[in-house]
Design a protein around this motif. Structure first.
Motif, mmCIF file in Angstrom:
data_model
loop_
_atom_site.group_PDB
_atom_site.id
_atom_site.type_symbol
_atom_site.label_atom_id
_atom_site.label_comp_id
_atom_site.label_asym_id
_atom_site.label_seq_id
_atom_site.Cartn_x
_atom_site.Cartn_y
_atom_site.Cartn_z
ATOM 1 N N LEU A 87 17.639 -26.010 10.246
ATOM 2 C CA LEU A 87 18.409 -25.097 9.624
ATOM 3 C C LEU A 87 17.497 -23.612 10.070
ATOM 4 O O LEU A 87 18.220 -22.867 10.068
ATOM 5 N N ILE A 88 16.401 -23.825 10.265
ATOM 6 C CA ILE A 88 15.484 -22.741 10.507
ATOM 7 C C ILE A 88 15.747 -22.154 11.901
ATOM 8 O O ILE A 88 16.363 -20.904 12.165
ATOM 9 N N VAL A 89 15.929 -22.921 13.103
ATOM 10 C CA VAL A 89 16.370 -22.695 14.165
ATOM 11 C C VAL A 89 17.871 -22.101 14.236
ATOM 12 O O VAL A 89 18.144 -20.933 14.770
ATOM 13 N N ALA A 90 18.718 -22.848 13.569
ATOM 14 C CA ALA A 90 20.037 -22.315 13.738
ATOM 15 C C ALA A 90 20.302 -20.856 12.902
ATOM 16 O O ALA A 90 21.122 -20.161 13.407
ATOM 17 N N THR A 91 19.664 -20.779 11.836
ATOM 18 C CA THR A 91 19.886 -19.407 11.171
ATOM 19 C C THR A 91 19.371 -18.334 11.869
ATOM 20 O O THR A 91 19.937 -17.344 12.074
ATOM 21 N N ALA A 93 18.950 -18.380 15.365
ATOM 22 C CA ALA A 93 19.640 -17.846 16.455
ATOM 23 C C ALA A 93 21.065 -17.570 16.044
ATOM 24 O O ALA A 93 21.600 -16.711 16.875
ATOM 25 N N THR A 94 21.382 -17.755 14.912
ATOM 26 C CA THR A 94 22.958 -17.371 14.556
ATOM 27 C C THR A 94 22.723 -15.827 14.325
ATOM 28 O O THR A 94 23.582 -14.971 14.774
ATOM 29 N N ALA A 95 21.537 -15.440 13.837
ATOM 30 C CA ALA A 95 21.319 -14.114 13.302
ATOM 31 C C ALA A 95 21.201 -13.337 15.023
ATOM 32 O O ALA A 95 21.933 -11.916 14.849
ATOM 33 N N ILE A 96 20.557 -13.601 15.654
ATOM 34 C CA ILE A 96 20.402 -13.048 16.966
ATOM 35 C C ILE A 96 21.477 -13.027 17.675
ATOM 36 O O ILE A 96 22.009 -11.928 18.248
ATOM 37 N N ALA A 97 22.269 -14.061 17.874
ATOM 38 C CA ALA A 97 23.585 -14.371 18.602
ATOM 39 C C ALA A 97 24.884 -13.404 17.779
ATOM 40 O O ALA A 97 25.442 -12.620 18.694
ATOM 41 N N THR A 98 24.797 -13.338 16.486
ATOM 42 C CA THR A 98 25.753 -12.446 15.930
ATOM 43 C C THR A 98 25.711 -10.977 16.316
ATOM 44 O O THR A 98 26.550 -10.255 16.677
ATOM 45 N N VAL A 99 24.316 -10.336 16.257
ATOM 46 C CA VAL A 99 24.045 -8.934 16.512
ATOM 47 C C VAL A 99 24.231 -8.686 17.873
ATOM 48 O O VAL A 99 24.835 -7.717 18.340
ATOM 49 N N LEU A 100 23.783 -9.396 18.860
ATOM 50 C CA LEU A 100 23.625 -9.130 20.130
ATOM 51 C C LEU A 100 25.296 -9.297 20.880
ATOM 52 O O LEU A 100 25.589 -8.732 21.628
ATOM 53 N N GLY A 101 25.832 -10.503 20.224
ATOM 54 C CA GLY A 101 27.107 -10.796 20.786
ATOM 55 C C GLY A 101 28.174 -9.675 20.409
ATOM 56 O O GLY A 101 28.864 -9.194 21.038
ATOM 57 N N THR A 102 28.153 -9.003 19.148
ATOM 58 C CA THR A 102 28.839 -8.219 18.810
ATOM 59 C C THR A 102 28.715 -6.889 19.539
ATOM 60 O O THR A 102 29.677 -6.257 19.929
ATOM 61 N N LEU A 103 27.452 -6.338 19.801
ATOM 62 C CA LEU A 103 27.340 -5.078 20.362
ATOM 63 C C LEU A 103 27.555 -5.445 21.825
ATOM 64 O O LEU A 103 28.113 -4.405 22.565
ATOM 65 N N LEU A 104 27.200 -6.488 22.305
ATOM 66 C CA LEU A 104 27.755 -6.871 23.753
ATOM 67 C C LEU A 104 29.122 -6.745 23.954
ATOM 68 O O LEU A 104 29.524 -6.082 24.833
ATOM 69 N N GLY A 148 7.577 -23.719 20.597
ATOM 70 C CA GLY A 148 7.752 -24.056 19.040
ATOM 71 C C GLY A 148 8.992 -23.501 18.666
ATOM 72 O O GLY A 148 9.894 -23.342 19.470
ATOM 73 N N LEU A 149 9.314 -23.553 17.132
ATOM 74 C CA LEU A 149 10.633 -23.151 16.907
ATOM 75 C C LEU A 149 10.866 -21.493 17.219
ATOM 76 O O LEU A 149 12.490 -21.598 17.359
ATOM 77 N N HIS A 150 9.999 -20.609 17.522
ATOM 78 C CA HIS A 150 10.497 -19.469 17.805
ATOM 79 C C HIS A 150 11.204 -19.541 19.400
ATOM 80 O O HIS A 150 12.062 -18.843 19.615
ATOM 81 N N SER A 151 10.555 -20.279 20.259
ATOM 82 C CA SER A 151 11.119 -20.638 21.534
ATOM 83 C C SER A 151 12.535 -21.332 21.505
ATOM 84 O O SER A 151 13.359 -20.896 22.299
ATOM 85 N N VAL A 152 12.591 -22.259 20.581
ATOM 86 C CA VAL A 152 13.975 -22.622 20.508
ATOM 87 C C VAL A 152 14.999 -21.840 19.787
ATOM 88 O O VAL A 152 16.084 -21.629 20.358
ATOM 89 N N ILE A 153 14.471 -20.914 18.915
ATOM 90 C CA ILE A 153 15.570 -19.841 18.245
ATOM 91 C C ILE A 153 15.674 -18.940 19.534
ATOM 92 O O ILE A 153 17.016 -18.719 19.574
ATOM 93 N N LEU A 154 15.040 -18.740 20.339
ATOM 94 C CA LEU A 154 15.456 -17.420 21.348
ATOM 95 C C LEU A 154 16.392 -18.423 22.319
ATOM 96 O O LEU A 154 17.159 -17.783 22.873
ATOM 97 N N ALA A 155 15.971 -19.720 22.788
ATOM 98 C CA ALA A 155 16.796 -20.406 23.759
ATOM 99 C C ALA A 155 18.271 -20.690 23.093
ATOM 100 O O ALA A 155 19.109 -20.492 23.863
ATOM 101 N N HIS A 156 18.186 -21.113 21.711
ATOM 102 C CA HIS A 156 19.709 -21.107 21.137
ATOM 103 C C HIS A 156 20.406 -19.943 21.191
ATOM 104 O O HIS A 156 21.554 -20.004 21.302
ATOM 105 N N GLY A 157 19.630 -18.698 20.909
ATOM 106 C CA GLY A 157 20.225 -17.813 20.869
ATOM 107 C C GLY A 157 21.003 -17.113 22.294
ATOM 108 O O GLY A 157 21.926 -16.085 22.164
ATOM 109 N N VAL A 158 20.503 -17.581 23.091
ATOM 110 C CA VAL A 158 21.013 -17.062 24.538
ATOM 111 C C VAL A 158 22.343 -17.918 24.832
ATOM 112 O O VAL A 158 23.410 -16.710 24.938
#
Length: 280
Positions: A87-91, A93-104, A148-158
């Motif tokens: 849940l931490i990773v999904a939340t 990654a979703t926040a990163i992807a939503t912001v970056l994906g919209t701007l992109l 760690g979880l931070h690296s998974v968040i970045l990876a899923h955000g990609v």
């Protein structure tokens, strides 16, 4: 004068039946492959759901309906730890992807021409997970980033960013550009126009992309396997470690819950995505 060359009503009635195209009868067996495909796809899922309510510890023996495995599932510390990490990773990654994906998507739609940049933006969504996982692991190693979880968040955000970008682009293709032009003619700047005019119109596509990104992050295994630490496994990794020694009733119960969450999220995303096809 009456045109005597025109066909009479009686003649037209005589001609019409022969001119009508005959209905093509479909072979009765043409739907058999379709239903066999559905059975092949959904029968294993149905079996998992049914056996999650089995009172027996033996997966192949039905002893009656029971909910005993669901309380035992939530009492398992490893599963709860994996669920919390997921849940931490999904939340994140979703926040990163939503912001970056919209701007992109906004930048691609307004400031680029041609499909090359668009293809590169969506490429992570179609790349093999194995390739993406190894590449991200190599990048983290070269950058001396601890896993760690931070690296998974970045990876899923990609890869999640690519899905959000694709959905928001589909929404932007149906927007009326004259609204933005009118806003700027009235004195609004680019930022204010984006916040007051463009963003509200993109809201259905953004929410749909965020829901899809969240669902994909929860279920993702390969990339998380390469980019997480052994002490912080996500839920799919915990499930994998359990099923290596045989499927237990708790795993069936967990799979049923994940299936329910995924189906509800995907249906919500699909209903929101339908708005991308409406023309304002």
């Amino acid at each position: 004068m009456v045109d005597t060359t025109a066909p009479t009503t009686t003649a037209m009635r005589e001609i019409e039946p022969s001119a009508r195209p005959r209905a093509v009868r479909k072979p009765r067996g043409i739907l058999v492959p379709l239903w066999l495909g559905y059975v092949f796809l959904y029968l294993p899922i149905l079996i998992v759901v049914i056996m999650s309510f089995n009172a027996s510890e033996n997966l192949f023996v039905w002893k009656g309906f029971s909910l005993r495995w669901y309380p035992e599932l939530f009492a398992d510390e490893k599963i709860m730890q994996g669920l919390g990490n997921t849940l931490i990773v999904a939340t994140g990654a979703t926040a990163i992807a939503t912001v970056l994906g919209t701007l992109l998507a906004y930048g691609i739609q307004h400031y680029t021409r041609g499909g090359l940049i668009r293809a590169f933006a969506i490429a992570p969504a179609i790349l093999p997970d194995l390739l993406l996982g190894i590449g991200l692991l190599t990048l983290f190693s070269l950058a001396s980033v601890t896993l760690g979880l931070h690296s998974v968040i970045l990876a899923h955000g990609v890869f999640a960013t690519a899905f959000v970008t694709a959905i928001v682009l589909a929404r932007m293709a149906n927007l009326d550009p004259s609204l933005e032009e009118a806003s700027r003619d009235l004195g609004a700047g680019a930022v204010r126009t984006f916040m007051r005019v463009t963003l509200p119109q993109l809201a259905p596509g953004i929410v749909a992309g965020a829901l899809l990104a969240f669902t994909l992050s929860i279920d993702e295994f390969v990339i998380a396997f390469f980019t997480t630490a052994p002490t912080q496994p996500t839920l799919p990794i915990v499930i994998y470690s359990m099923v290596r020694f045989g499927v237990t009733p708790e795993v069936n119960a967990l799979a049923t819950i994940l299936l329910l969450v995924s189906v509800v999220t995907v249906i919500a995303a699909q209903r929101l995505t339908r708005l991308t096809g409406t023309t304002r």
